[in-house]
Design a protein around this motif. Structure first.
Motif, short mmCIF file in Angstrom:
data_model
loop_
_atom_site.label_atom_id
_atom_site.label_comp_id
_atom_site.label_asym_id
_atom_site.label_seq_id
_atom_site.Cartn_x
_atom_site.Cartn_y
_atom_site.Cartn_z
N ILE A 69 10.67 18.53 19.37
CA ILE A 69 9.48 17.67 19.44
C ILE A 69 9.78 16.30 18.85
CG2 ILE A 69 7.13 17.36 18.55
CD1 ILE A 69 6.85 20.45 18.77
N LEU A 70 10.44 16.28 17.70
CA LEU A 70 10.77 15.01 17.04
C LEU A 70 11.72 14.18 17.91
CD1 LEU A 70 10.54 13.13 14.61
CD2 LEU A 70 12.38 14.43 13.53
N LEU A 71 12.72 14.82 18.51
CA LEU A 71 13.64 14.10 19.39
C LEU A 71 12.90 13.46 20.56
CD1 LEU A 71 16.67 16.57 19.47
CD2 LEU A 71 16.62 14.30 18.42
N TRP A 72 11.98 14.21 21.16
CA TRP A 72 11.21 13.67 22.28
C TRP A 72 10.37 12.47 21.83
CZ3 TRP A 72 6.08 12.86 23.33
CH2 TRP A 72 5.77 12.57 24.67
N ALA A 73 9.68 12.63 20.70
CA ALA A 73 8.83 11.55 20.20
C ALA A 73 9.65 10.30 19.86
CB ALA A 73 8.04 12.02 18.97
N LEU A 74 10.80 10.50 19.24
CA LEU A 74 11.65 9.35 18.92
C LEU A 74 12.15 8.66 20.19
CD1 LEU A 74 13.72 10.59 15.87
CD2 LEU A 74 12.18 8.62 15.94
N ASP A 75 12.55 9.43 21.19
CA ASP A 75 12.99 8.83 22.46
C ASP A 75 11.88 7.98 23.07
OD1 ASP A 75 15.52 9.93 22.34
OD2 ASP A 75 15.10 11.54 23.78
N LYS A 76 10.65 8.50 23.04
CA LYS A 76 9.51 7.74 23.60
C LYS A 76 9.26 6.47 22.79
CE LYS A 76 8.26 10.25 27.04
NZ LYS A 76 8.38 9.74 28.40
N LEU A 77 9.31 6.57 21.47
CA LEU A 77 9.08 5.40 20.62
C LEU A 77 10.16 4.34 20.82
CD1 LEU A 77 7.85 7.02 17.30
CD2 LEU A 77 6.58 5.41 18.73
N GLY A 86 17.21 4.38 14.27
CA GLY A 86 17.39 4.31 12.82
C GLY A 86 16.24 3.59 12.13
N ALA A 87 15.76 2.51 12.74
CA ALA A 87 14.64 1.77 12.16
C ALA A 87 13.35 2.60 12.19
CB ALA A 87 14.43 0.46 12.91
N LEU A 88 13.15 3.34 13.27
CA LEU A 88 11.98 4.21 13.36
C LEU A 88 12.04 5.32 12.31
CD1 LEU A 88 11.72 4.42 17.23
CD2 LEU A 88 10.04 3.38 15.70
N LEU A 89 13.21 5.88 12.11
CA LEU A 89 13.37 6.92 11.09
C LEU A 89 13.12 6.35 9.70
CD1 LEU A 89 16.43 8.88 12.50
CD2 LEU A 89 14.06 9.69 12.34
N PHE A 90 13.58 5.13 9.46
CA PHE A 90 13.33 4.48 8.17
C PHE A 90 11.82 4.30 7.97
CE2 PHE A 90 12.80 0.79 5.41
CZ PHE A 90 13.58 1.18 4.32
N ASP A 91 11.12 3.84 9.00
CA ASP A 91 9.67 3.69 8.92
C ASP A 91 8.98 5.02 8.64
OD1 ASP A 91 9.90 0.99 9.39
OD2 ASP A 91 9.08 1.07 11.44
N LEU A 92 9.47 6.08 9.28
CA LEU A 92 8.90 7.40 9.06
C LEU A 92 9.13 7.86 7.62
CD1 LEU A 92 7.52 9.98 10.00
CD2 LEU A 92 9.72 10.72 10.96
N ARG A 93 10.31 7.60 7.10
CA ARG A 93 10.59 7.95 5.69
C ARG A 93 9.66 7.19 4.75
NH1 ARG A 93 15.57 10.70 5.64
NH2 ARG A 93 16.85 10.20 7.43
N GLU A 94 9.43 5.90 5.03
CA GLU A 94 8.50 5.12 4.21
C GLU A 94 7.09 5.69 4.28
OE1 GLU A 94 8.99 1.08 5.62
OE2 GLU A 94 10.16 0.60 3.82
#
Length: 101
Positions: A69-77, A86-94
C-alpha cells in the motif's frame, strides 16, 4: 503478490475507509470490527503456540500488505507532485514526529 497479501491489503483499506468516511461513532466502530474480523480471517497476523505454551506472533503478512500500500501511495505522490520519493519520505517522517508529540 499472492492472494493472501491482496486480501490483507484490502482489509487494511477497508479499515482506513471505515475511519475516514464515517461521522457516526457507532458506525465507525462497527466498520472497524468488520475490518478487524477480515484481517483475522485472512491471517493478517499469525499466532502460534509451542508445546511449552509460548506464544509467537508473525507480523510478516500484515507488514507485507502495508508495504505494498505504501509503495503504491508513494508512486502516486511522485507522479502527481513531481517530488522525489526521498523527499516525500522525509516529509512523512516529519509528520510522524509532529503527531507523535
Amino acid at each position: 503478490m499472492n492472494q493472501t497479501t491482496r486480501d490483507i491489503a484490502r482489509a487494511l483499506l477497508d479499515l482506513y475507509s471505515a475511519h475516514a468516511t464515517s461521522e457516526d461513532a457507532a458506525e465507525e466502530h462497527a466498520a472497524f470490527d468488520t475490518a478487524m474480523r477480515r484481517l483475522n480471517d485472512v491471517e493478517g497476523v499469525i499466532a502460534t503456540m509451542d508445546d511449552d505454551g509460548h506464544l509467537s506472533l508473525d507480523f510478516t503478512p500484515i507488514l507485507t500488505a502495508s508495504n505494498i500500500i505504501l509503495l503504491w501511495a508513494l508512486d502516486k505522490l511522485v507522479d502527481e507532485t513531481g517530488m522525489p520519493e526521498g523527499a516525500l519520505l522525509f516529509d512523512l517522517r516529519e509528520f510522524l514526529e509532529r503527531v507523535g508529540r
